[in-house]
Write an enzyme that holds these catalytic residues in place. Structure first.
Site, PDB file in Angstrom:
ATOM      1  N   ASP A 191      56.810  75.909  58.208  1.00 54.55           N
ATOM      2  CA  ASP A 191      56.028  76.562  59.246  1.00 54.55           C
ATOM      3  C   ASP A 191      55.870  75.633  60.452  1.00 54.55           C
ATOM      4  O   ASP A 191      55.253  74.578  60.351  1.00 54.55           O
ATOM      5  CB  ASP A 191      54.665  76.921  58.636  1.00 54.55           C
ATOM      6  CG  ASP A 191      53.759  77.661  59.582  1.00 54.55           C
ATOM      7  OD1 ASP A 191      54.139  77.860  60.746  1.00 54.55           O
ATOM      8  OD2 ASP A 191      52.654  78.038  59.153  1.00 54.55           O
ATOM      9  N   HIS A 196      49.619  72.492  62.953  1.00 59.16           N
ATOM     10  CA  HIS A 196      49.901  71.381  62.038  1.00 59.16           C
ATOM     11  C   HIS A 196      50.442  70.147  62.762  1.00 59.16           C
ATOM     12  O   HIS A 196      50.794  69.162  62.108  1.00 59.16           O
ATOM     13  CB  HIS A 196      50.900  71.838  60.978  1.00 59.16           C
ATOM     14  CG  HIS A 196      50.459  73.064  60.239  1.00 59.16           C
ATOM     15  ND1 HIS A 196      49.380  73.068  59.380  1.00 59.16           N
ATOM     16  CD2 HIS A 196      50.935  74.341  60.252  1.00 59.16           C
ATOM     17  CE1 HIS A 196      49.228  74.290  58.888  1.00 59.16           C
ATOM     18  NE2 HIS A 196      50.142  75.074  59.405  1.00 59.16           N
TER      19      HIS A 196
END
Length: 287
Positions: A191, A196
């Protein structure tokens, strides 16, 4: 606001996705889980060195993802209130360290928890080995749509295995460190959400810094289970499922507490530095 369109969700069609992966992808995935922190440990080396390489069974969850398909207005999901709630992975045949798989995604079920209680969307993915035609794994992602209950859909779903944590100390606890750059490595396998990687995006979402992917935490727990319960034999894992409780921050230490129930192991994970439960109601079955 538009309510969930149950019929549209259940009719959702996905094209088959073909994904090839090499031994390099297998090693990169394992490094994203922090495997190889001790490069002199033969058990860890088996997942990050091309000679006698094993694939982590949980790598199946990053192969053949259908993408962010449920953002269409006609589906009626409030994207601001969507969480990845649970994940299951059933392994029919071990994942080889390299190969080509066909991913077949489908909407498995949509459960209406009621007005003010949200809804659960379960998306199934079957991975098929292209060379043999064999079903490699079946996985189900449960998405909690917190703002979308009360649309008139089914109130009950398919029966789920019990994963109740016993009220006594664990039979085994395993500590696994994560690296400060863990999310930056793991995102290369999966992802690419900037949540992140980008501190500004993370702060805008209410986090002090970028968080690790929930599926990475699941993979860290899987390695702890494989190492602690089956001496590093990845091929022995048959079923793994868990519930995501809170984000893990890269650089934190994960403690996986494990209880042996004879027919299965149940587990949960805690971020040691904050004493925060990050993964709960885990269940693993081995051959």
């Amino acid at each position: 606001m538009m309510a969930i369109n149950y019929d549209a969700l259940m009719r959702q069609a996905f094209p088959d996705l073909v994904r090839s992966y090499s031994w390099r992808d297998t090693i990169l995935y394992a490094l994203g889980l922090g495997i190889g922190t001790d490069p002199l440990d033969p058990a860890e080396l088996a997942f990050v060195f091309e000679q006698r390489l094993q694939a982590m069974p949980t790598m199946a969850v990053v192969l053949g993802h259908p993408g962010f398909w449920y953002d269409r207005p006609e589906i009626g999901i409030d994207l601001r209130s969507v969480l990845h709630g649970e994940q299951s992975l059933t392994i029919h045949t071990p994942l080889p360290p390299e190969g080509v798989v066909i991913a077949r995604n489908s909407v498995d079920e949509v459960i209406d928890k009621g007005e003010g209680r949200g809804a659960i969307l379960r998306v199934r993915r079957d991975l098929i080995d292209q060379a043999s035609g064999a079903l490699q794994s079946t996985q189900v992602m449960s998405i909690f749509c917190r703002a979308d209950g009360g649309f008139g859909g089914p109130s009950m779903g398919k029966p789920q295995p019990e994963s109740v944590i016993p009220d006594h100390p664990p039979d085994l606890s395993i500590l696994r460190p994560t690296l400060p750059q863990s999310a930056l490595i793991y995102r290369l396998s999966s992802d690419l959400n900037p949540l992140h990687a980008d501190p500004d995006v993370a702060r805008a979402a209410g986090f002090e810094r970028p968080i690790l992917h929930g599926l990475a935490t699941m993979g860290i727990a899987a390695y702890a289970l494989i190492a602690g319960c089956r001496a590093g034999d990845a091929a022995a894992l048959r079923d793994l499922r868990c519930r995501f409780s809170a984000p893990l921050f890269p650089g934190e230490t994960v403690r996986t507490d494990i209880w042996n129930l004879d027919d299965a192991f149940v587990f949960r994970c805690t971020a040691v530095e904050r004493d925060k439960l990050v993964l709960d109601r885990g269940r693993a079955v081995f051959a």
